[in-house]
Enzyme design. Structure first.
Site, mmCIF file in Angstrom:
data_model
loop_
_atom_site.group_PDB
_atom_site.id
_atom_site.type_symbol
_atom_site.label_atom_id
_atom_site.label_comp_id
_atom_site.label_asym_id
_atom_site.label_seq_id
_atom_site.Cartn_x
_atom_site.Cartn_y
_atom_site.Cartn_z
ATOM 1 N N TYR A 226 -1.746 -0.574 10.949
ATOM 2 C CA TYR A 226 -1.681 -0.996 9.591
ATOM 3 C C TYR A 226 -0.710 -0.729 8.792
ATOM 4 O O TYR A 226 0.080 -1.915 8.214
ATOM 5 C CB TYR A 226 -3.066 -0.756 8.831
ATOM 6 C CG TYR A 226 -3.265 -1.092 7.444
ATOM 7 C CD1 TYR A 226 -3.175 -2.263 6.900
ATOM 8 C CD2 TYR A 226 -3.276 -0.062 6.387
ATOM 9 C CE1 TYR A 226 -3.151 -2.707 5.766
ATOM 10 C CE2 TYR A 226 -3.190 -0.447 5.312
ATOM 11 C CZ TYR A 226 -3.126 -1.628 4.617
ATOM 12 O OH TYR A 226 -3.148 -1.914 3.286
ATOM 13 N N THR B 208 0.845 -1.178 0.089
ATOM 14 C CA THR B 208 -0.064 -0.054 -0.168
ATOM 15 C C THR B 208 1.062 1.204 0.045
ATOM 16 O O THR B 208 1.972 1.340 0.456
ATOM 17 C CB THR B 208 -0.729 -0.172 1.202
ATOM 18 O OG1 THR B 208 -1.260 1.387 1.307
ATOM 19 C CG2 THR B 208 0.102 -0.257 2.705
ATOM 20 N N ASP B 209 0.228 2.364 -0.530
ATOM 21 C CA ASP B 209 0.805 3.753 -0.270
ATOM 22 C C ASP B 209 1.028 4.287 1.128
ATOM 23 O O ASP B 209 1.956 5.189 1.372
ATOM 24 C CB ASP B 209 0.414 4.620 -1.399
ATOM 25 C CG ASP B 209 -1.147 5.004 -0.788
ATOM 26 O OD1 ASP B 209 -1.695 4.370 -0.019
ATOM 27 O OD2 ASP B 209 -1.693 6.102 -1.486
ATOM 28 N N GLU B 210 0.474 3.522 1.960
ATOM 29 C CA GLU B 210 0.302 4.170 3.226
ATOM 30 C C GLU B 210 1.510 3.868 4.103
ATOM 31 O O GLU B 210 1.972 4.469 5.109
ATOM 32 C CB GLU B 210 -0.882 3.402 3.884
ATOM 33 C CG GLU B 210 -2.037 3.747 3.359
ATOM 34 C CD GLU B 210 -3.538 3.260 4.315
ATOM 35 O OE1 GLU B 210 -3.281 3.161 5.413
ATOM 36 O OE2 GLU B 210 -4.577 3.210 3.621
ATOM 37 N N LYS C 223 2.269 -3.474 7.261
ATOM 38 C CA LYS C 223 2.528 -3.598 5.974
ATOM 39 C C LYS C 223 3.995 -3.176 5.468
ATOM 40 O O LYS C 223 4.615 -3.821 4.630
ATOM 41 C CB LYS C 223 1.732 -2.883 5.079
ATOM 42 C CG LYS C 223 0.199 -3.206 5.002
ATOM 43 C CD LYS C 223 0.013 -4.748 4.381
ATOM 44 C CE LYS C 223 0.168 -4.679 2.745
ATOM 45 N NZ LYS C 223 -0.217 -6.026 2.272
HETATM 46 P P1 NAD Z 1 -9.589 -7.225 2.064
HETATM 47 O O1 NAD Z 1 -9.489 -7.024 3.536
HETATM 48 O O2 NAD Z 1 -10.876 -7.241 1.365
HETATM 49 O O3 NAD Z 1 -9.122 -8.726 1.844
HETATM 50 C C1 NAD Z 1 -8.094 -9.532 2.539
HETATM 51 C C2 NAD Z 1 -8.233 -11.135 2.236
HETATM 52 O O4 NAD Z 1 -7.221 -11.504 2.923
HETATM 53 C C3 NAD Z 1 -9.643 -11.735 2.882
HETATM 54 O O5 NAD Z 1 -10.324 -12.402 1.999
HETATM 55 C C4 NAD Z 1 -9.167 -12.300 4.310
HETATM 56 O O6 NAD Z 1 -10.025 -13.360 4.553
HETATM 57 C C5 NAD Z 1 -7.906 -12.655 3.641
HETATM 58 N N1 NAD Z 1 -7.047 -12.948 4.896
HETATM 59 C C6 NAD Z 1 -6.737 -11.910 5.975
HETATM 60 N N2 NAD Z 1 -6.020 -12.660 6.808
HETATM 61 C C7 NAD Z 1 -5.661 -13.858 6.443
HETATM 62 C C8 NAD Z 1 -4.483 -14.910 6.903
HETATM 63 N N3 NAD Z 1 -4.049 -14.723 8.028
HETATM 64 N N4 NAD Z 1 -4.605 -15.951 6.084
HETATM 65 C C9 NAD Z 1 -5.076 -16.147 4.844
HETATM 66 N N5 NAD Z 1 -6.217 -14.966 4.243
HETATM 67 C C10 NAD Z 1 -6.319 -14.082 5.155
HETATM 68 O O7 NAD Z 1 -8.505 -6.485 1.548
HETATM 69 P P2 NAD Z 1 -8.210 -5.650 0.228
HETATM 70 O O8 NAD Z 1 -8.696 -4.402 0.126
HETATM 71 O O9 NAD Z 1 -8.687 -6.572 -0.940
HETATM 72 O O10 NAD Z 1 -6.566 -5.438 0.172
HETATM 73 C C11 NAD Z 1 -5.762 -6.772 -0.574
HETATM 74 C C12 NAD Z 1 -4.409 -6.425 -0.460
HETATM 75 O O11 NAD Z 1 -4.127 -5.114 -0.990
HETATM 76 C C13 NAD Z 1 -3.852 -6.260 1.144
HETATM 77 O O12 NAD Z 1 -2.675 -6.787 0.974
HETATM 78 C C14 NAD Z 1 -3.889 -4.367 1.145
HETATM 79 O O13 NAD Z 1 -2.841 -4.417 2.153
HETATM 80 C C15 NAD Z 1 -3.464 -4.217 -0.322
HETATM 81 N N6 NAD Z 1 -4.102 -2.980 -0.398
HETATM 82 C C16 NAD Z 1 -5.390 -2.472 -0.469
HETATM 83 C C17 NAD Z 1 -5.793 -1.349 -0.849
HETATM 84 C C18 NAD Z 1 -7.332 -0.923 -0.678
HETATM 85 O O14 NAD Z 1 -7.546 0.178 -1.048
HETATM 86 N N7 NAD Z 1 -8.097 -1.744 -0.054
HETATM 87 C C19 NAD Z 1 -4.711 -0.246 -1.496
HETATM 88 C C20 NAD Z 1 -3.402 -0.784 -1.490
HETATM 89 C C21 NAD Z 1 -3.110 -2.116 -1.169
HETATM 90 P P1 TYD Z 2 -10.814 4.095 4.637
HETATM 91 O O1 TYD Z 2 -11.744 3.836 3.525
HETATM 92 O O2 TYD Z 2 -10.681 3.445 5.803
HETATM 93 O O3 TYD Z 2 -9.184 3.977 3.807
HETATM 94 P P2 TYD Z 2 -7.881 4.217 4.371
HETATM 95 O O4 TYD Z 2 -8.010 4.939 5.761
HETATM 96 O O5 TYD Z 2 -6.906 3.014 4.192
HETATM 97 O O6 TYD Z 2 -7.335 5.352 3.300
HETATM 98 O O7 TYD Z 2 -10.745 5.785 4.728
HETATM 99 C C1 TYD Z 2 -10.731 6.501 3.410
HETATM 100 C C2 TYD Z 2 -10.920 7.988 4.181
HETATM 101 O O8 TYD Z 2 -11.916 8.037 4.550
HETATM 102 C C3 TYD Z 2 -9.910 8.225 5.384
HETATM 103 O O9 TYD Z 2 -9.292 9.623 5.115
HETATM 104 C C4 TYD Z 2 -10.760 7.997 6.579
HETATM 105 C C5 TYD Z 2 -11.907 8.491 6.023
HETATM 106 N N1 TYD Z 2 -13.230 7.829 6.708
HETATM 107 C C6 TYD Z 2 -14.151 8.745 7.085
HETATM 108 O O10 TYD Z 2 -14.001 9.955 7.107
HETATM 109 N N2 TYD Z 2 -15.358 8.044 7.714
HETATM 110 C C7 TYD Z 2 -15.412 6.616 7.758
HETATM 111 O O11 TYD Z 2 -16.517 5.996 8.113
HETATM 112 C C8 TYD Z 2 -14.454 5.848 7.119
HETATM 113 C C9 TYD Z 2 -14.451 4.293 7.015
HETATM 114 C C10 TYD Z 2 -13.368 6.600 6.580
#
Ligand code: NAD
Ligand code: TYD
Length: 374
Positions: free
Chosen positions: A180, A155-157, A184
């Site tokens: 988080y 992630t970019d975080e 990562k």
């Molecule tokens: P998500 O929470 O929707 O899905 C995560 C999946 O991982 C779930 O299906 C969960 O059951 C599985 N999981 C969790 N712990 C596990 C374990 N111990 N063993 C096996 N499976 C496990 O997450 P997402 O949003 O789809 O993100 C997927 C990946 O992409 C993550 O690594 C996250 O850090 C990265 N990512 C997400 C975003 C975003 O905006 N959602 C952005 C950048 C990177």
């Molecule tokens: P989120 O979807 O949780 O992603 P991330 O924290 O990984 O960026 O949140 C996106 C942005 O929205 C973040 O600045 C937090 C804000 N946010 C709210 O203002 N209200 C909410 O209920 C949630 C879940 C997030």
């Protein structure tokens, strides 16, 4: 780092054309494939690569939902495995049995708010889980890395929080600020360390905020859509001035495909939407779209906006410079934000049963019905 002169490089990458490479059957393990991004990646790979075997390993936490993959579960080249990446002996047994060629690692605890209330879970799944997969890959590949790849999705975080100006590039120093992002960042360091120490062919991509169908309604966009449908308050943290860079999930899945094919071992690629939005502006746009789609009076959804206490340590701004992947691998986002948001809203409105299932917990029964009866 260039591995071209070292032993253990991905020889196929340099010697065989991509097309020819894909005629050879590969076993591709995708972890976290039942989650939001993972399910889009699994679908893309299963459909695009009929000659490859696609394994989806997922623990099915609250965020994992096999309903996301109903449409592809009967494909011959797809197999689901329920399991925890933290379970070392299970992971080793699985790797020794299946001898995967490629690992695309998405499984993780992914929500910042949860990491604030239960950080240890993030240490287990995100750090220990990643190290277990690295160790198992190493044990099976035994320094013969021909045709092998460990691809870690991050992630970019990890880069921390930006001020008004500037962008995260691949060389921005790590500065994680939530449990988080710290977990990562740690896993990214381990992946790079295995490249440097054991010459393991790894790539990492760091992506901005994703949105689209199948995202669990704890994250901002699906949470607001769900609450608008149910006429519940839309909680805006602080003053709503924090900024995120949003990318449509299918564009991320395509970037993952391209990086898995052409990414250079040892390299990192930043993936982003060039699409920055202040939270409050994004929520107002979403309200506007929802009023129109639900045929409610203008301003109905916006009346639900409620400013609440800010998130602890809330990162101010994320923004990605994605010029490296664009220049070197030819990827760029295909979806304009308004178009992606409309598609996303349409999907949630047409899949309200999915929303009800995930909010009630009924989706957990899907695994029992579809898999445990067999
Ligand atoms: P998500 O929470 O929707 O899905 C995560 C999946 O991982 C779930 O299906 C969960 O059951 C599985 N999981 C969790 N712990 C596990 C374990 N111990 N063993 C096996 N499976 C496990 O997450 P997402 O949003 O789809 O993100 C997927 C990946 O992409 C993550 O690594 C996250 O850090 C990265 N990512 C997400 C975003 C975003 O905006 N959602 C952005 C950048 C990177
Ligand atoms: P989120 O979807 O949780 O992603 P991330 O924290 O990984 O960026 O949140 C996106 C942005 O929205 C973040 O600045 C937090 C804000 N946010 C709210 O203002 N209200 C909410 O209920 C949630 C879940 C997030």
């Amino acid at each position: 780092m260039d591995l071209g002169t070292k032993p253990g490089r991905r020889k196929d990458f340099f010697n065989v054309s991509y097309a020819a490479n894909h005629l050879i059957m590969k076993k591709i393990l995708i972890t976290g494939g039942a989650g939001f991004i993972g399910s889009h990646v699994v679908r893309l790979f299963v459909k695009k690569y009929p000659n490859h075997k696609i394994f989806n390993l997922d623990k099915l936490t609250y965020a994992g939902n096999l309903e996301n993959l109903k449409d592809i579960e009967k494909y011959n080249n797809y197999r689901f495995i329920k399991g925890d990446v933290v379970d070392e002996s299970f992971i080793f047994d699985l790797f020794l049995k299946e001898k995967f060629d490629t690992v695309i690692h998405l499984a993780a605890e992914s929500h910042v708010d949860r990491s604030i209330s239960m950080p240890t879970e993030f240490v287990y799944s995100n750090i220990l889980g990643t190290v277990n997969l690295l160790n198992a890959s190493r044990a099976v590949w035994q320094n013969d890395f021909t045709g092998k790849l460990f691809y870690h999705i991050s992630t970019d975080e990890v880069f921390g929080s930006l001020g008004k100006d500037g962008y995260f590039t691949e060389t921005t120093p790590y500065d994680p600020r939530s449990p988080y992002s710290a977990s990562k960042a740690s896993s990214d360091h381990f992946v790079r360390a295995y490249h440097n120490t054991y010459l393991m062919p790894v790539v990492i991509s760091n992506c901005s905020n994703n949105y689209g169908p199948n995202q669990f309604p704890e994250k901002l966009i699906p949470l607001c859509i769900n609450n608008i449908i149910n006429k519940k308050p839309l909680p805006v943290y602080g003053k709503g001035k924090n900024i995120r860079d949003w990318l449509y999930v299918e564009d991320h899945a395509k970037a993952i495909d391209i990086i898995s094919l052409m990414g250079k071992p040892g390299e990192t690629y930043n993936v982003g939407g060039l699409n920055e939005w202040k939270n409050i502006d994004l929520i107002r746009l979403l309200c506007h779209i929802m009023d129109r789609k639900l045929e409610r009076p203008a301003g109905d959804s916006a009346s639900l906006i409620t400013f609440v206490k800010d998130r602890a340590g809330h990162d101010k701004r994320y923004a990605i410079d994605a010029s490296k992947i664009q220049k070197e691998l030819g990827w760029k986002p295909e979806h304009k934000f308004e178009e992606g948001l409309e598609k996303t809203v349409d999907w949630y409105i047409s899949n309200q049963q999915w929303l009800r299932n995930v909010t009630s917990g009924d989706y957990l029964k899907y695994y029992e019905q579809q898999y445990e009866k067999r």
